[in-house]
Motif scaffolding. Structure first.
Motif, PDB file in Angstrom:
ATOM      1  N   ARG A 127      51.470  45.325 -10.969  1.00  0.00           N
ATOM      2  CA  ARG A 127      50.488  45.645 -12.022  1.00  0.00           C
ATOM      3  C   ARG A 127      51.118  45.664 -13.410  1.00  0.00           C
ATOM      4  O   ARG A 127      50.475  45.296 -14.380  1.00  0.00           O
ATOM      5  N   LEU A 180      46.194  42.192  -8.638  1.00  0.00           N
ATOM      6  CA  LEU A 180      46.698  43.504  -9.001  1.00  0.00           C
ATOM      7  C   LEU A 180      45.712  44.602  -8.651  1.00  0.00           C
ATOM      8  O   LEU A 180      46.110  45.709  -8.304  1.00  0.00           O
ATOM      9  N   GLN A 189      52.754  41.538 -14.051  1.00  0.00           N
ATOM     10  CA  GLN A 189      51.577  41.061 -14.765  1.00  0.00           C
ATOM     11  C   GLN A 189      51.872  40.846 -16.250  1.00  0.00           C
ATOM     12  O   GLN A 189      51.373  39.911 -16.851  1.00  0.00           O
TER      13      GLN A 189
END
Length: 170
Positions: free
Chosen positions: A92, A5, A96
């Motif tokens: 991100r 990320l 995630q």
């Protein structure tokens, strides 16, 4: 996963417009996917030889691939770019936060429409969850490489279907 990320910040930008309608644009998309197939094959060979691929390498590749796939699938584009996000922000944030939920969602989208593009996106995301961790024991790393190799093989197969379906028709 954090390294995956972090690297995506370098690719932040405007999301692509999902419109490839001309034969030239389809041929360009097919060529991009063919290059991606070659990269996946290299990743697969390295993994099978016992090389741990990096978060950076696979994360960068996944972000580029997802952007390419979004050019051909409006619903996939909409999901990955919700609220004006780009793929970097999707990875991100949404991915995630809950990778299994995102993989399952893309998988359901793929199965609903029998879409190889969406299935490729699903396998690309799964690939990010299979990256071996050098801090783990050699046995755990070997299993992670085995799992990664299986996912890469699936991705290569479905990308071949995507390339074949994008081929200009005579």
């Amino acid at each position: 996963m954090a390294a995956v990320l972090a690297l995506t910040a370098a690719c932040a930008g405007s999301p692509p417009s999902p419109t490839h309608e001309s034969a030239d644009e389809l041929a360009e998309f097919q060529q991009e996917i063919s290059v991606d197939i070659d990269k996946v094959d290299i990743f697969l060979q390295k993994t099978q030889r016992g090389v741990n691929l990096s978060d950076f390498t696979l994360g960068w590749f996944t972000m580029i691939l997802l952007n390419e796939l979004c050019t051909q699938d409006q619903e996939l584009f909409d999901h990955l770019h919700v609220d004006g996000m780009n793929v970097e922000l999707y990875l991100r944030n949404a991915f995630q936060a809950n990778p299994q939920r995102e993989i399952a969602f893309i998988d359901a989208m793929a199965r609903k429409t029998n879409s190889p593009i969406r299935l490729a996106a699903r396998h690309a995301l799964e690939m990010l969850t299979r990256i071996p961790n050098a801090a783990d024991s050699s046995e755990i790393q070997a299993q992670a490489r085995k799992d990664l190799a299986a996912t890469l093989a699936k991705l290569e197969t479905v990308l071949t279907q995507v390339a074949d379906s994008a081929a200009p028709r005579p």
